[in-house]
Design an enzyme around this catalytic site. Structure first.
Site, PDB file in Angstrom:
ATOM      1  N   ASP A  59      -5.368   7.857  -2.682  1.00  0.00           N
ATOM      2  CA  ASP A  59      -5.634   8.466  -1.381  1.00  0.00           C
ATOM      3  C   ASP A  59      -6.640   9.346  -1.545  1.00  0.00           C
ATOM      4  O   ASP A  59      -6.378  10.583  -2.096  1.00  0.00           O
ATOM      5  CB  ASP A  59      -4.303   8.793  -0.958  1.00  0.00           C
ATOM      6  N   TYR A  64     -11.509  16.429   1.642  1.00  0.00           N
ATOM      7  CA  TYR A  64     -10.928  16.826   0.168  1.00  0.00           C
ATOM      8  C   TYR A  64     -12.105  17.354  -0.758  1.00  0.00           C
ATOM      9  O   TYR A  64     -11.927  17.958  -1.790  1.00  0.00           O
ATOM     10  CB  TYR A  64     -10.096  15.884  -0.518  1.00  0.00           C
ATOM     11  N   LYS A  89     -10.855   8.835   3.969  1.00  0.00           N
ATOM     12  CA  LYS A  89     -10.816   9.278   5.544  1.00  0.00           C
ATOM     13  C   LYS A  89     -12.079   9.895   6.036  1.00  0.00           C
ATOM     14  O   LYS A  89     -12.846  10.508   5.223  1.00  0.00           O
ATOM     15  CB  LYS A  89      -9.758  10.255   5.495  1.00  0.00           C
ATOM     16  N   HIS A 119      -9.082  10.675   9.868  1.00  0.00           N
ATOM     17  CA  HIS A 119      -8.218  11.484   9.351  1.00  0.00           C
ATOM     18  C   HIS A 119      -7.340  12.423  10.460  1.00  0.00           C
ATOM     19  O   HIS A 119      -6.179  12.823   9.887  1.00  0.00           O
ATOM     20  CB  HIS A 119      -9.078  12.667   8.627  1.00  0.00           C
ATOM     21  N   SER A 152      -4.870   8.404  11.029  1.00  0.00           N
ATOM     22  CA  SER A 152      -3.800   9.518  10.542  1.00  0.00           C
ATOM     23  C   SER A 152      -3.488  10.675  11.199  1.00  0.00           C
ATOM     24  O   SER A 152      -4.475  10.902  12.275  1.00  0.00           O
ATOM     25  CB  SER A 152      -4.636  10.043   9.136  1.00  0.00           C
ATOM     26  N   GLN A 174      -1.313   7.184   8.957  1.00  0.00           N
ATOM     27  CA  GLN A 174      -0.590   8.163   7.679  1.00  0.00           C
ATOM     28  C   GLN A 174      -0.560   9.357   8.518  1.00  0.00           C
ATOM     29  O   GLN A 174      -1.117  10.101   9.007  1.00  0.00           O
ATOM     30  CB  GLN A 174      -1.929   8.320   6.667  1.00  0.00           C
ATOM     31  N   LEU A 203       7.906  14.508  -0.265  1.00  0.00           N
ATOM     32  CA  LEU A 203       8.607  15.495  -1.151  1.00  0.00           C
ATOM     33  C   LEU A 203       9.080  16.655  -0.326  1.00  0.00           C
ATOM     34  O   LEU A 203       9.844  17.414  -0.919  1.00  0.00           O
ATOM     35  CB  LEU A 203       8.115  15.703  -2.485  1.00  0.00           C
ATOM     36  N   THR A 246       2.248  10.719  -2.621  1.00  0.00           N
ATOM     37  CA  THR A 246       2.417  11.756  -3.326  1.00  0.00           C
ATOM     38  C   THR A 246       1.519  12.364  -4.171  1.00  0.00           C
ATOM     39  O   THR A 246       0.544  11.717  -4.504  1.00  0.00           O
ATOM     40  CB  THR A 246       3.978  11.622  -4.230  1.00  0.00           C
ATOM     41  N   THR A 247       1.724  13.141  -4.916  1.00  0.00           N
ATOM     42  CA  THR A 247       0.769  13.592  -6.162  1.00  0.00           C
ATOM     43  C   THR A 247       1.295  14.540  -6.886  1.00  0.00           C
ATOM     44  O   THR A 247       2.328  15.141  -6.763  1.00  0.00           O
ATOM     45  CB  THR A 247      -0.672  14.306  -5.473  1.00  0.00           C
ATOM     46  N   LYS A 250       1.058  16.705 -13.121  1.00  0.00           N
ATOM     47  CA  LYS A 250       1.912  17.005 -14.148  1.00  0.00           C
ATOM     48  C   LYS A 250       2.253  15.501 -14.517  1.00  0.00           C
ATOM     49  O   LYS A 250       3.059  14.761 -13.679  1.00  0.00           O
ATOM     50  CB  LYS A 250       3.361  17.378 -14.023  1.00  0.00           C
ATOM     51  N   ARG A 253       5.934  14.487 -14.125  1.00  0.00           N
ATOM     52  CA  ARG A 253       6.258  14.097 -12.675  1.00  0.00           C
ATOM     53  C   ARG A 253       5.949  13.032 -12.472  1.00  0.00           C
ATOM     54  O   ARG A 253       6.614  12.194 -11.734  1.00  0.00           O
ATOM     55  CB  ARG A 253       5.965  15.363 -11.860  1.00  0.00           C
TER      56      ARG A 253
HETATM   57  N1  LIG Z   1      -3.643  12.724   6.091  1.00  0.00           N
HETATM   58  C1  LIG Z   1      -3.350  13.893   5.896  1.00  0.00           C
HETATM   59  O1  LIG Z   1      -3.724  14.671   6.902  1.00  0.00           O
HETATM   60  C2  LIG Z   1      -2.741  14.441   4.618  1.00  0.00           C
HETATM   61  C3  LIG Z   1      -2.067  15.722   4.723  1.00  0.00           C
HETATM   62  C4  LIG Z   1      -1.668  16.142   3.497  1.00  0.00           C
HETATM   63  C5  LIG Z   1      -1.483  15.331   2.361  1.00  0.00           C
HETATM   64  N2  LIG Z   1      -2.452  14.143   2.598  1.00  0.00           N
HETATM   65  C6  LIG Z   1      -2.307  13.198   1.489  1.00  0.00           C
HETATM   66  O2  LIG Z   1      -0.950  12.898   0.820  1.00  0.00           O
HETATM   67  C7  LIG Z   1      -0.907  13.548  -0.616  1.00  0.00           C
HETATM   68  C8  LIG Z   1       0.298  13.929  -0.929  1.00  0.00           C
HETATM   69  O3  LIG Z   1       0.778  15.161  -0.180  1.00  0.00           O
HETATM   70  P1  LIG Z   1       1.508  16.138  -0.707  1.00  0.00           P
HETATM   71  O4  LIG Z   1       1.273  16.846  -1.689  1.00  0.00           O
HETATM   72  O5  LIG Z   1       2.065  17.143   0.576  1.00  0.00           O
HETATM   73  O6  LIG Z   1       2.886  15.164  -0.950  1.00  0.00           O
HETATM   74  P2  LIG Z   1       4.254  15.480  -1.732  1.00  0.00           P
HETATM   75  O7  LIG Z   1       5.281  15.973  -0.592  1.00  0.00           O
HETATM   76  O8  LIG Z   1       4.671  14.338  -2.388  1.00  0.00           O
HETATM   77  O9  LIG Z   1       4.221  16.994  -2.513  1.00  0.00           O
HETATM   78  C9  LIG Z   1       3.497  16.882  -4.145  1.00  0.00           C
HETATM   79  C10 LIG Z   1       3.391  18.175  -4.345  1.00  0.00           C
HETATM   80  O10 LIG Z   1       4.753  18.779  -4.417  1.00  0.00           O
HETATM   81  C11 LIG Z   1       4.699  19.412  -5.871  1.00  0.00           C
HETATM   82  N3  LIG Z   1       6.220  19.493  -6.512  1.00  0.00           N
HETATM   83  C12 LIG Z   1       6.652  18.270  -6.941  1.00  0.00           C
HETATM   84  N4  LIG Z   1       7.999  18.580  -7.373  1.00  0.00           N
HETATM   85  C13 LIG Z   1       8.066  19.844  -7.114  1.00  0.00           C
HETATM   86  C14 LIG Z   1       9.020  20.629  -7.442  1.00  0.00           C
HETATM   87  N5  LIG Z   1      10.225  20.252  -8.048  1.00  0.00           N
HETATM   88  N6  LIG Z   1       9.089  21.735  -6.947  1.00  0.00           N
HETATM   89  C15 LIG Z   1       7.898  22.609  -6.499  1.00  0.00           C
HETATM   90  N7  LIG Z   1       6.815  21.654  -6.129  1.00  0.00           N
HETATM   91  C16 LIG Z   1       7.009  20.332  -6.441  1.00  0.00           C
HETATM   92  C17 LIG Z   1       3.943  18.673  -6.723  1.00  0.00           C
HETATM   93  O11 LIG Z   1       3.405  19.377  -7.680  1.00  0.00           O
HETATM   94  C18 LIG Z   1       2.821  18.560  -5.642  1.00  0.00           C
HETATM   95  O12 LIG Z   1       1.693  19.521  -5.584  1.00  0.00           O
HETATM   96  C19 LIG Z   1      -2.226  14.376  -0.631  1.00  0.00           C
HETATM   97  O13 LIG Z   1      -2.623  14.611  -2.036  1.00  0.00           O
HETATM   98  C20 LIG Z   1      -3.332  13.916   0.275  1.00  0.00           C
HETATM   99  O14 LIG Z   1      -3.655  12.709  -0.658  1.00  0.00           O
HETATM  100  C21 LIG Z   1      -2.777  13.566   3.535  1.00  0.00           C
HETATM  101  O1  LIG Z   2      -5.387  15.842   4.584  1.00  0.00           O
HETATM  102  C1  LIG Z   2      -5.039  17.268   3.996  1.00  0.00           C
HETATM  103  C2  LIG Z   2      -4.705  18.287   5.189  1.00  0.00           C
HETATM  104  C3  LIG Z   2      -6.073  18.957   5.217  1.00  0.00           C
HETATM  105  C4  LIG Z   2      -6.305  19.267   6.685  1.00  0.00           C
HETATM  106  N1  LIG Z   2      -7.571  19.942   6.857  1.00  0.00           N
HETATM  107  C5  LIG Z   2      -8.098  20.024   5.732  1.00  0.00           C
HETATM  108  C6  LIG Z   2      -9.137  20.512   5.206  1.00  0.00           C
HETATM  109  C7  LIG Z   2      -9.617  20.410   3.916  1.00  0.00           C
HETATM  110  C8  LIG Z   2      -8.853  19.680   2.933  1.00  0.00           C
HETATM  111  C9  LIG Z   2      -7.585  19.144   3.537  1.00  0.00           C
HETATM  112  C10 LIG Z   2      -7.306  19.232   4.791  1.00  0.00           C
END
Ligand SMILES: NC(=O)c1ccc[n+]([C@@H]2O[C@H](COP(=O)([O-])OP(=O)(O)OC[C@H]3O[C@@H](n4cnc5c(N)ncnc54)[C@H](O)[C@@H]3O)[C@@H](O)[C@H]2O)c1
Ligand SMILES: OCCc1c[nH]c2ccccc12
Length: 296
Positions: A59, A64, A89, A119, A152, A174, A203, A246-247, A250, A253
């Site tokens: 994703d 980004y 996006k 987005h 999204s 999304q 998460l 997710t992401t 590590k 993980r």
């Molecule tokens: N469309 C959007 O507006 C939007 C917004 C946010 C994210 N995203 C997408 O979704 C992906 C995943 O989002 P996310 O990172 O919020 O997802 P997530 O809720 O799966 O969180 C992952 C994060 O939590 C951390 N983590 C995992 N286990 C942990 C623990 N035990 N303690 C503390 N931290 C821990 C990880 O290191 C990682 O940084 C993003 O990389 C992006 O591609 C999209």
């Molecule tokens: O989709 C991830 C969330 C987000 C909202 N606005 C941004 C600007 C830069 C990078 C990420 C984001």
């Protein structure tokens, strides 16, 4: 560290294409504030690791600034293009979507993306703005540069406006989704119109929004299934036909998360997490754009 033994399930979209129900994100922990041309080698390595482990759904987003890393990692992985599911996006260049997709594809070193998303709806001042942007997305799909198109961060009102003039129903929306942000009206709208749901921040309830009312039940499930609360959280999405994105940087993980493909929650367990989650409200993204109390 083992590769996944159990395949990640796939969800069929309304256009006939399939999306893997677990995705690896290149935003959040990764997105860059500075120079886009400066390659984040750590990210390239992490994406390669994810692909090696079996994350074939990747994703990205123009905002980004990580599309170059994603493109490099895909190339280095040696995995056949058709086996991967790549999303990007558009938001920064929403005024010129035809150029935006071409620029993204160039950075990704790809001929097409599997999924192209608007987005967020916040660029739009009127319903016509949403409708015009969607017509441009439909043109991107017709030209073959994106196999599927979606949105999204859309709420029911944004989808309603879009559908008024749409020729193609968005394949997916999304959204931030986890026990503390469940969007019941939005999910009902998705179901009614055949729009799939993808969860970002899946998460959150067990990481940044903890502690909270799901904790004790999560602990019991961790014990029962011999996995961590992260995997329970991912499975809770998948068991509701919701794609989880997710992401992590590590490898351990990322490897552990794949265990979400190895068990299923019972309907009662899904419902219990739902009900306990409803007792708390948390939003981690776009907090300056959404009404603080909006749970739709
Ligand atoms: N469309 C959007 O507006 C939007 C917004 C946010 C994210 N995203 C997408 O979704 C992906 C995943 O989002 P996310 O990172 O919020 O997802 P997530 O809720 O799966 O969180 C992952 C994060 O939590 C951390 N983590 C995992 N286990 C942990 C623990 N035990 N303690 C503390 N931290 C821990 C990880 O290191 C990682 O940084 C993003 O990389 C992006 O591609 C999209
Ligand atoms: O989709 C991830 C969330 C987000 C909202 N606005 C941004 C600007 C830069 C990078 C990420 C984001």
């Amino acid at each position: 560290m083992a590769n996944i033994d159990t395949p990640i399930p796939a969800l069929k979209l309304n256009d006939g294409n399939s999306i893997p129900m677990l995705g690896y994100g290149t935003g959040t922990a990764w997105y860059k504030s500075g120079d886009e041309d400066k390659i984040d080698e750590k990210l390239v390595e992490s994406i390669q690791t994810a692909i090696k482990l079996g994350y074939y759904h990747l994703d990205g987003a123009e905002v980004y600034k990580t599309e170059p890393e994603l493109g490099m990692a895909i190339k280095k992985s040696g995995v056949a293009r058709e086996k991967l599911f790549v999303t990007t996006k558009v938001i920064t260049n929403i005024a010129d979507i035809q150029n935006a997709i071409k620029t993204s594809l160039k950075k990704l070193q790809l001929d097409y993306v599997d999924l192209y998303l608007i987005h967020a709806p916040f660029f739009a001042k009127t319903d016509s703005d949403l409708q015009r942007a969607w017509a441009e997305m439909e043109a991107v799909q017709s030209s073959g540069l994106a196999k599927s198109i979606g949105v999204s961060n859309y709420l029911p009102q944004h989808l309603e406006a879009t559908l008024k003039t749409a020729k193609v129903v968005p394949a997916i929306n999304q959204i931030e989704f986890h026990p503390y942000l469940q969007h019941p009206p939005l999910l009902a709208f998705h179901k009614q119109h055949g729009i799939a749901t993808a969860a970002y921040g899946p998460l959150s309830a067990v990481t940044k929004a903890a502690p909270g009312p799901v904790d004790d039940f999560m602990k019991a499930l961790e014990k029962k299934y011999a996995v961590s609360a992260a995997e329970i959280s991912l499975r809770w999405c998948i068991d509701q036909d919701i794609v989880a994105i997710t992401t992590s940087g590590k490898e351990q993980r990322l490897s552990d998360y794949l265990r979400c493909a190895t068990f299923k929650l019972t309907p009662t367990e899904i419902k219990t997490i739902k009900e306990k989650g409803e007792q708390k409200h948390y939003r981690g993204f776009w907090t300056n754009k959404f009404d603080a109390n909006d749970r739709s």
